[in-house]
Write an enzyme that holds these catalytic residues in place. Structure first.
Site, PDB file in Angstrom:
ATOM      1  N   LYS A  30       0.826  -1.201   0.000  1.00  0.00           N
ATOM      2  CA  LYS A  30       0.000   0.000   0.000  1.00  0.00           C
ATOM      3  C   LYS A  30       0.863   1.255   0.000  1.00  0.00           C
ATOM      4  CE  LYS A  30      -0.439  -0.122   5.054  1.00  0.00           C
ATOM      5  NZ  LYS A  30      -1.377  -0.223   6.199  1.00  0.00           N
ATOM      6  N   TYR A 249      15.126  30.255  11.506  1.00  0.00           N
ATOM      7  CA  TYR A 249      13.947  31.107  11.630  1.00  0.00           C
ATOM      8  C   TYR A 249      13.503  31.196  13.081  1.00  0.00           C
ATOM      9  CZ  TYR A 249      13.465  30.826   6.547  1.00  0.00           C
ATOM     10  OH  TYR A 249      13.684  30.919   5.192  1.00  0.00           O
TER      11      TYR A 249
END
Length: 351
Positions: A30, A249
């Site tokens: 899957k 950041y």
């Protein structure tokens, strides 16, 4: 310079051959085969001797059928696309008695398997009486029954013992019909490694072990599963940060001493899960901590031995998926499925 994703199909085929030589295996493929690549994975597993495949997605099931006309293709999730299922000879999982009752006529001419819900409480029948009703329906082609052991890697509680007991009680109630079934399967990689193939079962459903990672850590030598993926990046710049200054950041990192940082060309935009920042990378076979993870970059604290152009290792035979899982980074499927393959230079080692 660009981060690299190396997929080792040769090891994938070897893993499949090793497991299939021990037990008949339905390979779970899957989500694009855990993001390894559906066609490449199918080819490797088929080369390793596997002839049964399962996914949760009808589109993937149809692709699997296009690769070979004779293998079992099992759709684990329910679908009402009955004409497509019939056209592509896809075996459908019947998820409940209500589903059977609603779509009884449409199920004729399909091969189906019945699911027992068990303690996962996801999909499946909840009573043997209802399952017997379907098994006794002569107009349906029921070729298997299955359940899922959700707690096979849990050694601290009785949950796995309970789910196995539930399933065995169900099988006892269905005993008169079991000899007519081609597929009886419940065990994932962890359950098989714990117990071997359960009595009366025909197959396991192999997931993570086929992809080269241990389903649990303690007591299993790493040789039982050879990692099939390597991820590397590059040092593209080196920056010296004085004590008290910041990097990243929003001042994600504050240097408490003069600190040398390597800027590496990989980040969460490449699909690194955020918890990966809590664990080291390897540069020149030495371990270094990640201080900041950004979309396209990592800032790694280094020493004077690291230079621009050096390779940065995120995953390899030393930095294994299962080690990170054991130490809380997230499951193999979380780590592997997150990779954004479009952002890497890909290398491929064929079988």
């Amino acid at each position: 310079m660009t981060a690299r994703l190396i997929r080792n199909q040769k090891r994938l085929a070897e893993q499949a051959r090793d497991i299939q030589s021990q037990v008949q295996t339905i390979a779970i493929v899957k989500n694009d085969a855990y993001n390894f690549g559906l066609k490449d994975t199918f080819d490797a597993f088929y080369h390793g001797g596997i002839r049964a495949f399962a996914t949760t997605n009808l589109k993937e099931a149809k692709r699997l059928r296009s690769y070979d006309q004779n293998v079992l293709v099992l759709l684990l999730d329910p679908s009402t696309a009955f004409d497509e299922l019939r056209q592509h000879d896809i075996t459908l999982s019947v998820p409940s008695f209500e589903f059977y009752s609603t779509y009884r006529d449409e199920l004729e001419g399909l091969s189906v398997q019945l699911v027992f819900r068990n303690d996962l409480n996801r999909l499946g029948f909840t009573s043997s009486k209802d399952m017997l009703t379907v098994l006794e329906d002569d107009q349906l082609d029921v070729n298997g029954i299955w359940t899922h052991f959700a707690y096979a890697d849990d050694f601290e509680t009785d949950r796995h013992t309970n789910e196995v007991a539930n399933w065995r009680a169900m099988l006892k109630d269905l005993n008169d019909h079991l000899s007519n079934l081609t597929y009886i399967h419940a065990q994932n990689s962890a359950s098989f490694l714990r117990d071997g193939l359960h009595e009366g079962h025909t197959h396991i459903r192999g997931g993570v072990i086929l992809y080269g990672t241990r389903p649990y850590y303690q007591g299993l030598d790493e040789a039982i599963a050879r990692q099939t993926v390597e991820v590397t990046a590059n040092v593209i710049e080196i920056t010296d940060v004085p004590a008290g200054q910041n990097a990243g950041y929003s001042a994600a990192f504050t240097a408490d001493k003069p600190t040398r940082l390597a800027v590496c060309d990989i980040g969460y935009g490449n699909g690194l899960i955020l918890s990966r920042r809590d664990f080291p990378v390897l540069i020149n076979d030495q371990s270094y901590p990640i201080r900041v993870m950004m979309m396209s970059h990592l800032l790694v604290e280094i020493d004077e031995s690291v230079s621009v152009g050096d390779k940065v290792v995120l995953y390899n035979d030393q930095l294994r998926f299962d080690w990170f899982t054991e130490h809380g980074a997230g499951s193999f499927s979380q780590q592997m499925a997150a990779f954004n393959k479009e952002t890497f230079v890909e290398e491929f080692i064929p079988y």
